[in-house]
Design an enzyme around this catalytic site. Structure first.
Site, PDB file in Angstrom:
ATOM      1  N   SER A  32       0.839  -1.199   0.000  1.00 30.58           N
ATOM      2  CA  SER A  32       0.000   0.000   0.000  1.00 30.58           C
ATOM      3  C   SER A  32       0.870   1.244   0.000  1.00 30.58           C
ATOM      4  O   SER A  32       1.626   1.503   0.933  1.00 30.58           O
ATOM      5  CB  SER A  32      -0.914   0.014   1.225  1.00 30.58           C
ATOM      6  OG  SER A  32      -1.426   1.332   1.384  1.00 30.58           O
ATOM      7  N   HIS A  53      -1.135  -1.227  -4.376  1.00 28.73           N
ATOM      8  CA  HIS A  53      -2.430  -1.006  -3.719  1.00 28.73           C
ATOM      9  C   HIS A  53      -2.566   0.484  -3.424  1.00 28.73           C
ATOM     10  O   HIS A  53      -1.760   1.060  -2.685  1.00 28.73           O
ATOM     11  CB  HIS A  53      -2.527  -1.833  -2.430  1.00 28.73           C
ATOM     12  CG  HIS A  53      -3.848  -1.713  -1.728  1.00 28.73           C
ATOM     13  ND1 HIS A  53      -4.960  -2.443  -2.090  1.00 28.73           N
ATOM     14  CD2 HIS A  53      -4.243  -0.933  -0.688  1.00 28.73           C
ATOM     15  CE1 HIS A  53      -5.978  -2.117  -1.299  1.00 28.73           C
ATOM     16  NE2 HIS A  53      -5.567  -1.200  -0.425  1.00 28.73           N
ATOM     17  N   ASP A 109      -4.796   3.607  -2.067  1.00 24.34           N
ATOM     18  CA  ASP A 109      -5.887   3.910  -1.144  1.00 24.34           C
ATOM     19  C   ASP A 109      -6.404   5.332  -1.333  1.00 24.34           C
ATOM     20  O   ASP A 109      -5.712   6.293  -1.004  1.00 24.34           O
ATOM     21  CB  ASP A 109      -5.391   3.750   0.298  1.00 24.34           C
ATOM     22  CG  ASP A 109      -5.169   2.296   0.659  1.00 24.34           C
ATOM     23  OD1 ASP A 109      -6.132   1.504   0.521  1.00 24.34           O
ATOM     24  OD2 ASP A 109      -4.045   1.941   1.069  1.00 24.34           O
TER      25      ASP A 109
END
Ligand code: DX5
Ligand code: ZN
Length: 215
Positions: free
Chosen positions: A7, A32, A34
């Site tokens: 992330s 990833h 966010d």
């Protein structure tokens, strides 16, 4: 072998180029990403503009996790920015089925994210239409939180729901994943591990990704 999705929320935003190069050279499978709107979650992160930059910086899959209200308003923008997988929160969608069809009609893979309080049984009707479930193992909004242990039961239950119907849906675990708890997460039936702090705070992030990948 699990898929590893670091992330970027935990990356060094003054040195994103270096972190992207590190990830590109690593065994990480996905980026990833966010996205937080300050409404669905009590934090604001980044949006399509930055995702477009990540898209240019990598050929790896861009896995975009939308923690935003009314995601249908932005689906096209995220497609244009280069998202490969787009996940929306079940708790943020009044018409989840419509949102999923919209994502798929734009040629992206569709995911549904669920917060720790949402039972996995809430997914049973949509499961046949999606590519991924992002099962949150912390309350969404921040990196570096502690894994909520009862998630393990939810993984097992979801695994069973998917396998019983012979579906091809990936289970992604997001929040508080460490080298210590990852083996039980995988044993419970997860396919994809998101890791923010565990990767970016490691003395050697590439080696950490390799270790997670080899579990
Ligand atoms: C939390 C985000 C997560 C988070 C994971 O709302 O969805 O992806 O960045 O970070 P760690 O692995 O540090 O919990
Ligand atoms: Zn996430």
């Amino acid at each position: 072998m699990p898929l590893i999705a670091p992330s970027l929320l935990s990356a060094d935003f003054l040195n994103l180029q270096a972190d992207c190069t590190m990830l590109n050279e690593s065994e990480a499978d996905w980026y990833h990403l966010d996205v937080m709107d300050g409404r669905f979650v009590p934090n604001i992160s980044f949006g399509p503009m930055l995702i477009e930059c990540f898209r240019k910086a990598t050929s790896k899959t861009c896995d975009v996790h939308l923690m935003i209200e009314e995601p249908e308003k932005y689906t096209e923008q995220f497609k244009k920015a280069g998202a490969d997988i787009l996940s929306v929160h079940i708790e943020a969608c009044r018409h989840l089925h419509r949102n999923i069809q919209q994502i798929k009609s734009l040629g992206m893979k569709a995911g549904v994210a669920v917060t720790p309080h949402t039972p996995v049984t809430a997914l049973s009707d949509i499961l046949g239409d999606i590519d991924l479930v992002c099962l949150m193992s912390v309350n969404p909004g921040f990196g570096g939180q502690k894994f909520i242990p009862y998630t393990l039961q939810k993984i097992k239950q979801l695994r069973q729901m998917i396998d019983e119907r012979g579906l091809n849906v990936l289970i992604e675990i997001d929040g508080g994943v460490t080298l210590e708890n990852a083996p039980s997460i995988l044993a419970a039936g997860a396919d994809v591990l998101v890791a923010g702090n565990t990767v970016f705070r490691a003395p050697d992030p590439k080696a950490m990704i390799r270790e997670l990948k080899q579990l």
